[in-house]
Design a protein around this motif. Structure first.
Motif, PDB file in Angstrom:
ATOM      1  N   SER A 242       1.120  -1.321  -0.043  1.00  0.00           N
ATOM      2  CA  SER A 242      -0.286   0.392   0.168  1.00  0.00           C
ATOM      3  C   SER A 242       0.694   0.794   0.463  1.00  0.00           C
ATOM      4  N   TYR A 243       0.561   2.456  -1.282  1.00  0.00           N
ATOM      5  CA  TYR A 243       1.181   4.002  -0.101  1.00  0.00           C
ATOM      6  C   TYR A 243       0.450   5.122  -0.869  1.00  0.00           C
ATOM      7  N   LEU A 244       0.452   5.706  -0.432  1.00  0.00           N
ATOM      8  CA  LEU A 244      -0.431   6.843  -0.554  1.00  0.00           C
ATOM      9  C   LEU A 244      -0.138   8.599  -0.902  1.00  0.00           C
ATOM     10  N   GLY A 245       0.225   9.419  -1.274  1.00  0.00           N
ATOM     11  CA  GLY A 245       0.820  10.186  -1.997  1.00  0.00           C
ATOM     12  C   GLY A 245       0.528  11.459  -0.673  1.00  0.00           C
ATOM     13  N   TRP A 246       1.518  12.375  -0.533  1.00  0.00           N
ATOM     14  CA  TRP A 246       1.909  13.862  -0.292  1.00  0.00           C
ATOM     15  C   TRP A 246       1.780  14.251  -1.248  1.00  0.00           C
ATOM     16  N   THR A 247       1.143  15.547  -0.951  1.00  0.00           N
ATOM     17  CA  THR A 247      -0.537  16.005  -0.429  1.00  0.00           C
ATOM     18  C   THR A 247      -0.926  16.280  -1.200  1.00  0.00           C
ATOM     19  N   TRP A 248      -2.839  16.391  -1.155  1.00  0.00           N
ATOM     20  CA  TRP A 248      -3.533  16.577  -1.168  1.00  0.00           C
ATOM     21  C   TRP A 248      -3.743  17.801  -0.805  1.00  0.00           C
ATOM     22  N   ASN A 249      -2.696  19.601  -1.663  1.00  0.00           N
ATOM     23  CA  ASN A 249      -2.963  20.432  -1.288  1.00  0.00           C
ATOM     24  C   ASN A 249      -1.920  21.041  -1.786  1.00  0.00           C
ATOM     25  N   THR A 250      -3.322  22.412  -2.846  1.00  0.00           N
ATOM     26  CA  THR A 250      -2.350  23.042  -3.708  1.00  0.00           C
ATOM     27  C   THR A 250      -1.550  24.244  -2.898  1.00  0.00           C
ATOM     28  N   TRP A 251       0.020  23.229  -2.759  1.00  0.00           N
ATOM     29  CA  TRP A 251       0.593  23.969  -2.555  1.00  0.00           C
ATOM     30  C   TRP A 251       1.591  24.177  -3.646  1.00  0.00           C
ATOM     31  N   ASP A 252       2.802  25.216  -3.529  1.00  0.00           N
ATOM     32  CA  ASP A 252       3.843  24.836  -4.660  1.00  0.00           C
ATOM     33  C   ASP A 252       5.271  24.141  -4.469  1.00  0.00           C
ATOM     34  N   CYS A 253       5.028  22.932  -5.415  1.00  0.00           N
ATOM     35  CA  CYS A 253       5.558  21.550  -5.731  1.00  0.00           C
ATOM     36  C   CYS A 253       7.421  22.248  -4.774  1.00  0.00           C
ATOM     37  N   SER A 254       7.848  23.122  -5.392  1.00  0.00           N
ATOM     38  CA  SER A 254       8.736  23.380  -4.267  1.00  0.00           C
ATOM     39  C   SER A 254       9.602  23.607  -2.966  1.00  0.00           C
ATOM     40  N   SER A 255       7.701  23.878  -2.178  1.00  0.00           N
ATOM     41  CA  SER A 255       7.906  23.638  -1.303  1.00  0.00           C
ATOM     42  C   SER A 255       7.694  22.477  -0.835  1.00  0.00           C
ATOM     43  N   GLY A 256       7.293  21.831  -1.587  1.00  0.00           N
ATOM     44  CA  GLY A 256       7.043  20.666  -0.769  1.00  0.00           C
ATOM     45  C   GLY A 256       5.597  19.800  -1.725  1.00  0.00           C
ATOM     46  N   PRO A 257       5.687  18.304  -2.029  1.00  0.00           N
ATOM     47  CA  PRO A 257       4.981  17.951  -2.675  1.00  0.00           C
ATOM     48  C   PRO A 257       4.123  18.072  -2.970  1.00  0.00           C
ATOM     49  N   SER A 258       3.292  18.618  -3.817  1.00  0.00           N
ATOM     50  CA  SER A 258       1.863  18.952  -3.526  1.00  0.00           C
ATOM     51  C   SER A 258       1.120  18.387  -5.245  1.00  0.00           C
ATOM     52  N   LEU A 259      -0.114  17.750  -4.905  1.00  0.00           N
ATOM     53  CA  LEU A 259      -0.349  17.239  -5.949  1.00  0.00           C
ATOM     54  C   LEU A 259      -1.583  17.578  -6.930  1.00  0.00           C
ATOM     55  N   ILE A 260      -2.202  18.463  -6.308  1.00  0.00           N
ATOM     56  CA  ILE A 260      -2.976  19.273  -6.693  1.00  0.00           C
ATOM     57  C   ILE A 260      -2.371  21.049  -7.609  1.00  0.00           C
ATOM     58  N   SER A 261      -3.020  20.893  -8.039  1.00  0.00           N
ATOM     59  CA  SER A 261      -3.775  23.002  -8.416  1.00  0.00           C
ATOM     60  C   SER A 261      -4.313  23.345  -7.986  1.00  0.00           C
ATOM     61  N   ASN A 262      -5.433  22.445  -7.616  1.00  0.00           N
ATOM     62  CA  ASN A 262      -6.644  23.105  -7.493  1.00  0.00           C
ATOM     63  C   ASN A 262      -7.424  21.605  -6.712  1.00  0.00           C
ATOM     64  N   TYR A 263      -8.443  22.536  -6.124  1.00  0.00           N
ATOM     65  CA  TYR A 263      -9.350  21.725  -4.845  1.00  0.00           C
ATOM     66  C   TYR A 263     -10.861  20.363  -5.553  1.00  0.00           C
ATOM     67  N   ASP A 264     -11.126  20.922  -7.508  1.00  0.00           N
ATOM     68  CA  ASP A 264     -11.419  20.104  -7.940  1.00  0.00           C
ATOM     69  C   ASP A 264     -10.630  18.740  -8.122  1.00  0.00           C
ATOM     70  N   GLY A 265      -9.471  18.520  -8.334  1.00  0.00           N
ATOM     71  CA  GLY A 265      -8.508  17.612  -8.156  1.00  0.00           C
ATOM     72  C   GLY A 265      -7.682  17.840  -9.583  1.00  0.00           C
ATOM     73  N   THR A 266      -7.176  19.071 -10.050  1.00  0.00           N
ATOM     74  CA  THR A 266      -6.884  19.770 -11.140  1.00  0.00           C
ATOM     75  C   THR A 266      -4.848  19.030 -10.906  1.00  0.00           C
ATOM     76  N   PRO A 267      -4.344  18.200 -11.410  1.00  0.00           N
ATOM     77  CA  PRO A 267      -3.384  17.975 -10.813  1.00  0.00           C
ATOM     78  C   PRO A 267      -2.332  18.843 -11.391  1.00  0.00           C
ATOM     79  N   THR A 268      -1.228  18.386 -10.356  1.00  0.00           N
ATOM     80  CA  THR A 268       0.057  19.358 -10.754  1.00  0.00           C
ATOM     81  C   THR A 268       1.113  18.205 -11.554  1.00  0.00           C
TER      82      THR A 268
END
Length: 468
Positions: free
Chosen positions: A427-453
């Protein structure tokens, strides 16, 4: 529910008290007392009150709790005895109940009696609604559902609950309504890890009340219910904790739960897990992740001392507060009767499982899982390390990578991680479902509608491919 307490005959109150039932379940509840001293300053204090329905206090925090018959007493700890004129202090407790759980009708502060206007008893918490998320337990080295079918936890982390409340900004970072949770499910995720803050859950006095205690617990329960309603497994995880640590790799010098500490604290963590476990023990779909990223190995130079601290807690080399070890937390959970699956991460920020099997805590239910975190910048971030240190663990117990990620704004590394785990049914889970700048931390999305980075595309497309 809050109950004001006043002195008799309309005189100016010598003290004022707020008594609240923070959370309540079938046989127990979490309560809180906040008292304000309106007389001369005191160097020590003691609060007493009487229960009328057979309630029994089992444990508490921010005070020395005791009970004799129906009388409950909370005396100050060494660190909070001084109470100036107009100053307040808060303390909390866990207790059992039956019947109506009536509110106490009188309180005393250092022997001074205050009379209370009676209020209706709190309404018991309703049993958990039926869930489409599977009930889980451990069978050998696999997670299985109630029908014995293998279940892998594949999903995302939903950060926010660990830091927003203690920073005074709210409870969640971004929306957590049904639409926002459905967006996670639309990635074909089947699990959501929810980081929490122990001081916010327990409602300690330094946290804004609107973001703590009953309000915080209600928000967590609501998010858990939404996650389950979309068929996903909620993983409730303790992220930030109390205790001052200023040693090697310290995240902050603050005693409060405002950063990642090397280990959880004995002062509050067992109470946190007793309360959380009591809240969710009737729901076997909820998984408990005991502590985010232990790093007692940074506080001491010997691996043996670090692993002993990890398991048994106590006075640990290089850590200035009494530590709650993994065994303490397992015991707190199981002491409530909860049989939920429990995850325990290893050393080096959960990146080192080298001696996990040797030091694993005893779990009478057998529902213990090894937790692992891996990023491209970690020490154990290669197939050779995974083969030598993870494979032996995964051969004996279920293994869940509670966090995977990379700081490249891409997904080449997590692609490697997912393949290795897929090949072994882990099992595995990605960090993280938050709209942060990926340069400051791995961010999976750019919008909470699920738009991926660009990074999130890797996890999203992979989950959709293996869970069409």
């Amino acid at each position: 529910m809050t109950v004001p307490v006043f002195t008799a005959q309309g005189a100016a109150p010598a003290c004022s008290v707020e008594y609240s039932v923070t959370s309540q379940w079938d046989t127990g509840f979490q309560g809180a007392v906040r008292i304000t001293n309106n007389t001369a300053a005191v160097s020590s204090w003691s609060i007493s009150f009487d229960f009328g329905d057979g309630q029994k206090v089992s444990q508490g925090w921010n005070a020395k709790w005791s009970q004799s018959g129906t009388t409950v007493t909370a005396a100050n700890e060494s660190y909070n005895g001084s109470l100036a004129t107009g100053a307040s202090v808060s303390a909390g407790f866990l207790a059992s109940w039956s019947g109506t759980n009536a509110v106490p009708t009188s309180f005393k502060l250092n022997g001074t009696t205050c009379n209370v206007d009676s209020e209706p008893s709190p309404t018991p918490t309703e049993p958990p609604a039926s869930s489409t998320a599977p009930a889980l337990h451990v069978s050998g080295n696999k997670l299985v559902d109630a029908d014995g079918r293998n279940r892998r936890l594949l999903g995302v982390n939903r950060s926010g609950g660990e830091f927003m409340c203690v920073q005074g900004y709210g409870i969640w970072d971004g929306p957590v309504d049904d639409t926002a949770v459905k967006a996670i499910a639309d990635w074909k995720a089947n699990a959501v890890r929810i980081p929490l803050n122990e001081e916010c859950w327990l409602g300690l006095s330094d946290i804004k009340p609107e973001y703590a205690g009953a309000n915080y617990i209600a928000a967590v329960k609501d998010l858990v219910a939404k996650v389950e309603a979309h068929g996903m497994t909620p993983i409730v995880e303790l992220h930030w904790t109390y205790g001052q640590y200023t040693g090697n790799s310290a995240g902050c010098s603050d005693v409060h739960a405002t950063c990642q500490k090397p280990m959880p604290d004995m002062q509050y963590t067992p109470s946190f897990w007793s309360s959380v476990a009591s809240t969710f023990k009737a729901d076997p779909a909820v998984v408990f992740d005991l502590f985010n990223e232990p790093y007692p190995d940074r506080a001491t130079s010997t691996s043996t001392q670090a692993w002993q601290c990890w398991k048994d807690g106590g006075s640990c080399p290089g850590i200035g507060y009494e530590v709650a070890g993994m065994q303490d937390m397992v015991d707190a959970v199981r002491g409530t009767g909860a049989k939920n699956v429990v995850m325990a991460g290893g050393l080096a920020y959960s990146n080192d499982l080298g001696q996990w099997l040797t030091y694993r805590p005893t779990d009478p239910t057998g529902n213990l899982v090894a937790a692992y975190h891996v990023y491209n910048f970690n020490t154990c971030a290669s197939e050779s390390c995974w083969n030598s240190t993870l494979a032996p663990v995964a051969a004996q117990v279920p293994l869940v990578a509670g966090e995977i990620g990379e700081n490249t704004c891409s997904h080449s590394f997590v692609d490697q991680v997912m393949k290795w785990f897929d090949d072994r049914g882990l099992s595995y889970l990605g960090w993280t479902w938050n709209t942060w700048d990926c340069s400051s931390g791995p961010s999976l999305i750019s919008n909470y509608d699920g738009t991926p980075t660009s990074y999130g595309i890797g996890l999203r497309d992979h989950l959709r491919a293996i869970n069409p």
